[in-house]
Design a protein around this motif. Structure first.
Motif, PDB file in Angstrom:
ATOM      1  N   ASN A  78       6.560   0.058  -4.272  1.00 53.84           N
ATOM      2  CA  ASN A  78       5.662   0.498  -3.206  1.00 53.84           C
ATOM      3  C   ASN A  78       5.952  -0.332  -1.956  1.00 53.84           C
ATOM      4  OD1 ASN A  78       3.565   1.183  -1.523  1.00 53.84           O
ATOM      5  ND2 ASN A  78       2.024   0.053  -2.680  1.00 53.84           N
ATOM      6  N   CYS A 109       3.287  -2.228   0.289  1.00 52.77           N
ATOM      7  CA  CYS A 109       2.604  -3.448  -0.146  1.00 52.77           C
ATOM      8  C   CYS A 109       3.578  -4.450  -0.761  1.00 52.77           C
ATOM      9  CB  CYS A 109       1.518  -3.064  -1.155  1.00 52.77           C
ATOM     10  SG  CYS A 109       0.482  -4.395  -1.739  1.00 52.77           S
ATOM     11  N   ASP A 163       4.723  -4.024  -3.889  1.00 52.94           N
ATOM     12  CA  ASP A 163       4.535  -4.011  -5.345  1.00 52.94           C
ATOM     13  C   ASP A 163       5.784  -3.464  -6.030  1.00 52.94           C
ATOM     14  OD1 ASP A 163       1.772  -4.568  -4.754  1.00 52.94           O
ATOM     15  OD2 ASP A 163       1.480  -2.414  -4.459  1.00 52.94           O
ATOM     16  N   CYS A 187       0.338  -6.773  -5.960  1.00 54.12           N
ATOM     17  CA  CYS A 187      -1.043  -7.129  -5.657  1.00 54.12           C
ATOM     18  C   CYS A 187      -1.911  -6.915  -6.904  1.00 54.12           C
ATOM     19  CB  CYS A 187      -1.555  -6.303  -4.487  1.00 54.12           C
ATOM     20  SG  CYS A 187      -1.710  -4.555  -4.861  1.00 54.12           S
ATOM     21  N   SER A 190      -2.232  -3.217  -8.046  1.00 55.54           N
ATOM     22  CA  SER A 190      -1.074  -2.617  -8.710  1.00 55.54           C
ATOM     23  C   SER A 190      -0.932  -3.142 -10.134  1.00 55.54           C
ATOM     24  CB  SER A 190       0.209  -2.867  -7.912  1.00 55.54           C
ATOM     25  OG  SER A 190       0.553  -4.237  -7.893  1.00 55.54           O
ATOM     26  N   ARG A 204      -4.652   1.536  -0.057  1.00 51.52           N
ATOM     27  CA  ARG A 204      -4.320   0.889  -1.333  1.00 51.52           C
ATOM     28  C   ARG A 204      -4.090   1.874  -2.464  1.00 51.52           C
ATOM     29  NH1 ARG A 204      -5.509  -4.377  -0.890  1.00 51.52           N
ATOM     30  NH2 ARG A 204      -3.804  -4.588  -2.359  1.00 51.52           N
ATOM     31  N   CYS A 241      -0.887   1.561  -4.270  1.00 50.97           N
ATOM     32  CA  CYS A 241      -0.863   0.425  -5.204  1.00 50.97           C
ATOM     33  C   CYS A 241      -1.379   0.878  -6.572  1.00 50.97           C
ATOM     34  CB  CYS A 241      -1.733  -0.718  -4.693  1.00 50.97           C
ATOM     35  SG  CYS A 241      -1.309  -1.318  -3.046  1.00 50.97           S
TER      36      CYS A 241
END
Ligand code: ZN
Length: 151
Positions: free
Chosen positions: A37, A40, A42, A66, A69, A127, A130
């Motif tokens: 991702n 972010c 991830d 994060c 995730s 988000r 995530c």
């Protein structure tokens, strides 16, 4: 949503992040895919092993990312084990659709378990990727098809 319930949901997510279920490289495995991702940073790799009778007996993940995730990946591993490929495909579609619908009603923690806590992310559209990352990765792994396991 009451403040207390929000806190409960956050606690569930942070708990999965701190003590993830099934966080390990799966050896042997016959399904594997990585999800990334870029929004972010991830990066999650998912592994799955079929039991020879048409069911996925084990799903694991490893990755950096994060809390959302990692919690989502942890929750996912608890939601799909023991199911057939077609059941898992359906479940993945349902969960991704659910996480992508910000206007859906709140989910019942008693019915949906920790997935209801994950659904709290719908209030934060930035988000959502995530939360869906590991589910997309598992779908990619399944759609790629099964590798043979050498015994
Ligand atoms: Zn993230």
């Amino acid at each position: 949503m009451s403040v207390d319930l929000s806190d409960l949901y956050q606690e569930i997510i942070l708990g999965h992040n701190r003590r993830p279920r099934n966080e390990e490289v799966l050896e042997p495995s016959n399904y594997k895919a990585e999800g990334f991702n870029p929004l972010c940073g991830d990066r999650i790799t998912v592994y799955a092993r079929a039991d020879g009778a048409g069911r996925i007996e084990r799903v694991t993940f490893v990755g950096e990312g994060c809390a959302i995730s990692r919690a989502s990946a942890s929750i996912m591993t608890t939601q799909v084990q023991g199911r057939t490929i077609s059941e898992i495909s359906q479940r993945i579609s349902d969960v991704i659709a659910m996480l992508s619908q910000p206007d859906d009603p709140e989910m019942d923690l008693a019915v949906e378990g920790d997935l209801a806590a994950l659904a709290g992310v719908r209030k934060f559209p930035a988000r959502i990727k995530c939360a869906t990352l590991s589910w997309h990765a598992l779908r990619a792994a399944i759609e790629k098809g099964s590798d043979a396991i050498d015994d």
